[in-house]
Write a protein that holds these residues in place. Structure first.
Motif, PDB file in Angstrom:
ATOM      1  N   SER A  76       0.826  -1.215   0.000  1.00 29.38           N
ATOM      2  CA  SER A  76       0.000   0.000   0.000  1.00 29.38           C
ATOM      3  C   SER A  76       0.858   1.263   0.000  1.00 29.38           C
ATOM      4  CB  SER A  76      -0.936   0.009   1.211  1.00 29.38           C
ATOM      5  OG  SER A  76      -0.198   0.153   2.419  1.00 29.38           O
ATOM      6  N   LEU A  77       2.107   1.138   0.473  1.00 32.03           N
ATOM      7  CA  LEU A  77       2.972   2.310   0.590  1.00 32.03           C
ATOM      8  C   LEU A  77       4.037   2.398  -0.505  1.00 32.03           C
ATOM      9  CD1 LEU A  77       3.657   2.191   4.445  1.00 32.03           C
ATOM     10  CD2 LEU A  77       2.212   3.833   3.245  1.00 32.03           C
ATOM     11  N   ASN A  78       4.388   1.267  -1.093  1.00 31.65           N
ATOM     12  CA  ASN A  78       5.549   1.223  -1.962  1.00 31.65           C
ATOM     13  C   ASN A  78       5.187   0.717  -3.348  1.00 31.65           C
ATOM     14  OD1 ASN A  78       8.360   1.428  -2.493  1.00 31.65           O
ATOM     15  ND2 ASN A  78       8.568  -0.769  -2.206  1.00 31.65           N
ATOM     16  N   LYS A  79       5.729   1.353  -4.381  1.00 34.13           N
ATOM     17  CA  LYS A  79       5.466   0.936  -5.754  1.00 34.13           C
ATOM     18  C   LYS A  79       6.724   0.454  -6.475  1.00 34.13           C
ATOM     19  CE  LYS A  79       1.095   1.653  -5.728  1.00 34.13           C
ATOM     20  NZ  LYS A  79       0.189   0.483  -5.769  1.00 34.13           N
ATOM     21  N   LYS A  80       7.864   0.676  -5.897  1.00 32.26           N
ATOM     22  CA  LYS A  80       9.110   0.231  -6.512  1.00 32.26           C
ATOM     23  C   LYS A  80       9.971  -0.421  -5.438  1.00 32.26           C
ATOM     24  CE  LYS A  80       9.310   3.776 -10.134  1.00 32.26           C
ATOM     25  NZ  LYS A  80      10.112   4.877 -10.723  1.00 32.26           N
ATOM     26  N   SER A  81      10.714  -1.433  -5.835  1.00 36.79           N
ATOM     27  CA  SER A  81      11.591  -2.077  -4.863  1.00 36.79           C
ATOM     28  C   SER A  81      12.826  -2.624  -5.555  1.00 36.79           C
ATOM     29  CB  SER A  81      10.855  -3.219  -4.142  1.00 36.79           C
ATOM     30  OG  SER A  81      10.355  -4.157  -5.066  1.00 36.79           O
ATOM     31  N   ALA A  82      13.935  -2.580  -4.846  1.00 35.07           N
ATOM     32  CA  ALA A  82      15.189  -3.140  -5.355  1.00 35.07           C
ATOM     33  C   ALA A  82      15.712  -4.144  -4.339  1.00 35.07           C
ATOM     34  CB  ALA A  82      16.215  -2.035  -5.575  1.00 35.07           C
ATOM     35  N   ILE A  83      16.132  -5.295  -4.826  1.00 34.29           N
ATOM     36  CA  ILE A  83      16.635  -6.340  -3.947  1.00 34.29           C
ATOM     37  C   ILE A  83      18.086  -6.060  -3.552  1.00 34.29           C
ATOM     38  CG2 ILE A  83      17.344  -8.778  -3.896  1.00 34.29           C
ATOM     39  CD1 ILE A  83      14.424  -8.468  -3.455  1.00 34.29           C
ATOM     40  N   VAL A  84      18.376  -6.283  -2.286  1.00 37.40           N
ATOM     41  CA  VAL A  84      19.750  -6.214  -1.781  1.00 37.40           C
ATOM     42  C   VAL A  84      20.128  -7.618  -1.331  1.00 37.40           C
ATOM     43  CG1 VAL A  84      21.302  -5.213  -0.068  1.00 37.40           C
ATOM     44  CG2 VAL A  84      19.412  -3.846  -0.998  1.00 37.40           C
ATOM     45  N   LEU A  85      21.203  -8.162  -1.888  1.00 45.96           N
ATOM     46  CA  LEU A  85      21.633  -9.504  -1.543  1.00 45.96           C
ATOM     47  C   LEU A  85      22.418  -9.505  -0.229  1.00 45.96           C
ATOM     48  CD1 LEU A  85      22.875 -10.788  -5.033  1.00 45.96           C
ATOM     49  CD2 LEU A  85      20.599 -10.989  -4.016  1.00 45.96           C
ATOM     50  N   PRO A  86      22.455 -10.641   0.455  1.00 48.23           N
ATOM     51  CA  PRO A  86      23.296 -10.724   1.659  1.00 48.23           C
ATOM     52  C   PRO A  86      24.762 -10.638   1.287  1.00 48.23           C
ATOM     53  CG  PRO A  86      22.505 -12.899   1.018  1.00 48.23           C
ATOM     54  CD  PRO A  86      21.793 -11.917   0.139  1.00 48.23           C
ATOM     55  N   THR A  87      25.587 -10.246   2.229  1.00 48.28           N
ATOM     56  CA  THR A  87      27.029 -10.257   1.990  1.00 48.28           C
ATOM     57  C   THR A  87      27.508 -11.708   1.872  1.00 48.28           C
ATOM     58  OG1 THR A  87      27.595 -10.346   4.335  1.00 48.28           O
ATOM     59  CG2 THR A  87      27.284  -8.162   3.360  1.00 48.28           C
ATOM     60  N   PHE A  88      28.687 -11.894   1.305  1.00 51.99           N
ATOM     61  CA  PHE A  88      29.212 -13.258   1.187  1.00 51.99           C
ATOM     62  C   PHE A  88      29.431 -13.871   2.561  1.00 51.99           C
ATOM     63  CE2 PHE A  88      32.483 -16.480   0.700  1.00 51.99           C
ATOM     64  CZ  PHE A  88      31.932 -17.245  -0.329  1.00 51.99           C
ATOM     65  N   ASP A  89      29.887 -13.082   3.522  1.00 49.07           N
ATOM     66  CA  ASP A  89      30.089 -13.602   4.878  1.00 49.07           C
ATOM     67  C   ASP A  89      28.760 -14.052   5.493  1.00 49.07           C
ATOM     68  OD1 ASP A  89      32.793 -13.181   4.768  1.00 49.07           O
ATOM     69  OD2 ASP A  89      32.744 -11.265   5.848  1.00 49.07           O
ATOM     70  N   GLU A  90      27.707 -13.282   5.259  1.00 51.42           N
ATOM     71  CA  GLU A  90      26.389 -13.632   5.786  1.00 51.42           C
ATOM     72  C   GLU A  90      25.883 -14.920   5.127  1.00 51.42           C
ATOM     73  OE1 GLU A  90      22.150 -11.299   6.640  1.00 51.42           O
ATOM     74  OE2 GLU A  90      23.561 -10.527   5.155  1.00 51.42           O
ATOM     75  N   LEU A  91      26.060 -15.014   3.813  1.00 47.22           N
ATOM     76  CA  LEU A  91      25.654 -16.209   3.078  1.00 47.22           C
ATOM     77  C   LEU A  91      26.416 -17.433   3.584  1.00 47.22           C
ATOM     78  CD1 LEU A  91      23.981 -17.220   0.608  1.00 47.22           C
ATOM     79  CD2 LEU A  91      26.001 -16.769  -0.786  1.00 47.22           C
ATOM     80  N   ASN A  92      27.709 -17.283   3.738  1.00 48.18           N
ATOM     81  CA  ASN A  92      28.556 -18.377   4.217  1.00 48.18           C
ATOM     82  C   ASN A  92      28.127 -18.832   5.606  1.00 48.18           C
ATOM     83  OD1 ASN A  92      30.692 -20.181   4.464  1.00 48.18           O
ATOM     84  ND2 ASN A  92      32.097 -18.615   5.210  1.00 48.18           N
ATOM     85  N   GLU A  93      27.807 -17.883   6.479  1.00 49.80           N
ATOM     86  CA  GLU A  93      27.414 -18.219   7.850  1.00 49.80           C
ATOM     87  C   GLU A  93      26.126 -19.037   7.876  1.00 49.80           C
ATOM     88  OE1 GLU A  93      26.252 -15.971  12.063  1.00 49.80           O
ATOM     89  OE2 GLU A  93      26.946 -14.806  10.343  1.00 49.80           O
ATOM     90  N   VAL A  94      25.125 -18.610   7.079  1.00 53.18           N
ATOM     91  CA  VAL A  94      23.840 -19.305   7.062  1.00 53.18           C
ATOM     92  C   VAL A  94      23.984 -20.719   6.508  1.00 53.18           C
ATOM     93  CG1 VAL A  94      21.520 -19.327   6.044  1.00 53.18           C
ATOM     94  CG2 VAL A  94      22.490 -17.183   6.870  1.00 53.18           C
ATOM     95  N   VAL A  95      24.715 -20.845   5.408  1.00 52.48           N
ATOM     96  CA  VAL A  95      24.809 -22.137   4.713  1.00 52.48           C
ATOM     97  C   VAL A  95      25.716 -23.114   5.458  1.00 52.48           C
ATOM     98  CG1 VAL A  95      25.543 -23.296   2.593  1.00 52.48           C
ATOM     99  CG2 VAL A  95      24.337 -21.105   2.464  1.00 52.48           C
ATOM    100  N   SER A  96      26.877 -22.664   5.890  1.00 45.84           N
ATOM    101  CA  SER A  96      27.889 -23.574   6.442  1.00 45.84           C
ATOM    102  C   SER A  96      27.420 -24.253   7.729  1.00 45.84           C
ATOM    103  CB  SER A  96      29.203 -22.826   6.687  1.00 45.84           C
ATOM    104  OG  SER A  96      29.026 -21.760   7.594  1.00 45.84           O
ATOM    105  N   LYS A  97      26.568 -23.582   8.503  1.00 47.35           N
ATOM    106  CA  LYS A  97      26.113 -24.197   9.757  1.00 47.35           C
ATOM    107  C   LYS A  97      25.111 -25.326   9.521  1.00 47.35           C
ATOM    108  CE  LYS A  97      22.338 -20.939  10.772  1.00 47.35           C
ATOM    109  NZ  LYS A  97      21.869 -19.873  11.686  1.00 47.35           N
TER     110      LYS A  97
END
Length: 244
Positions: free
Chosen positions: A40-61
C-alpha cells in the motif's frame, strides 16, 4: 540432510537465506515485511543480496544441506551459491524447473522431494498486468518475445515446465476468460498479487464461480514483485490429473 531456500520462497519450517529490500535509508528483510502495508505504501523495490560472509554463515552451519532454487524467472543467489559450493563440501544445489510460487507450493505440500519433476509438470503460472519492458530488463522474458507484444493490450506471460509463452488479449475480461478456458481439472488455483486489491478480488470471484474452494489468493512475495513489477498478479494452477 537439511533443506534451505532463500527469502523469495514462501515455505514454512525451512531455514532461509536472507534477501533484503531497499527501504528509505536502510533495508528490510523480505521474510519480515508486512505485505499489506508494504504494497500500500511502496510501488518500486530493489533487492539487496546478503554479503558473502552472511551467506557463508547461514549455509555452512547447515552442511550437509540441499539448497532449492527456482528456475523461473531466476534465482537471486545462484552464482553466489555455486561459488560457495566450490569451497565447501556437502552443499547440493537443486535448480527446480519451477517458478518461485510453484516451488513454494511444492515444498509446503509434504510431497516427497523425489516427486519434484511430477509436481513441476503439473504446474502452470500465468502472469498478468506486468510492464513487458520491465520483464525484459529483468530477464523474465526474452527480447524476441517482448518485441512481439503490443504493449497497450492485456499481456499474459505463461510459465510451464521448461517453457514460456507470451500472448496479448484486448481486455482484462478476455485475458481472464482465456486462462479459465485453458484450465482443466485443477487441484488448486493460487493467486498472488502486489497491489490492486479490488481488481484481484473481482478476478478471484470469477475463478471461484468456476472452481469453487480450490481458489485462494494472498499477497505476492516482495522479492518476486521486484522482478515482476508492482500491481502485478500471478495465477498458479496445479493440475489434478497430472499431480494425482
Amino acid at each position: 540432510m537439511k533443506i534451505l531456500v532463500d527469502d523469495s520462497i514462501d515455505v514454512k519450517g525451512v531455514e532461509k537465506i536472507p534477501l533484503y529490500i531497499e527501504w528509505k535509508s536502510g533495508k528490510l528483510r523480505v521474510s519480515e515485511i508486512d505485505r499489506r502495508s508494504y504494497f500500500s505504501l511502496n510501488k518500486k523495490s530493489a533487492i539487496v543480496l546478503p554479503t558473502f560472509d552472511e551467506l557463508n554463515e547461514v549455509v555452512s552451519k547447515l552442511v550437509p544441506v540441499k539448497i532449492f532454487l527456482p528456475s523461473r524467472p531466476f534465482s537471486f543467489l545462484k552464482d553466489e551459491l555455486t561459488f560457495l559450493s566450490s569451497l565447501i563440501d556437502g552443499i547440493s544445489i537443486i535448480e527446480e524447473k519451477m517458478d518461485a510460487v510453484t516451488l513454494s507450493l511444492f515444498l509446503n505440500s509434504g510431497i516427497s522431494i523425489d516427486n519434484d519433476i511430477v509436481f513441476a509438470r503439473s504446474a502452470t503460472t500465468y502472469l498478468l498486468f506486468s510492464d513487458l519492458s520491465f520483464l525484459r530488463k529483468n530477464d523474465v522474458i526474452s527480447e524476441r518475445k517482448a518485441s512481439m507484444i503490443i504493449t497497450k493490450m492485456i499481456n499474459i506471460v505463461k510459465f510451464g515446465f521448461g517453457r514460456t509463452v507470451v500472448k496479448s488479449m484486448w481486455s482484462l475480461k478476455n485475458a481472464v476468460s482465456s486462462i479459465i478456458e485453458e484450465i482443466d481439472k485443477p487441484s488448486s488455483i493460487i493467486l498472488r498479487y502486489s497491489g490492486r486489491e479490488k481488481t484481484v478480488e473481482s478476478i478471484t470471484k470469477e475463478f471461484s464461480k468456476k472452481f469453487g474452494s480450490r481458489v485462494s489468493s494472498d499477497f505476492m512475495n516482495p522479492a518476486l514483485a521486484s522482478i515482476y513489477g508492482h500491481d502485478t498478479l500471478t495465477i498458479t494452477v496445479i493440475s489434478e490429473e497430472k499431480n494425482g
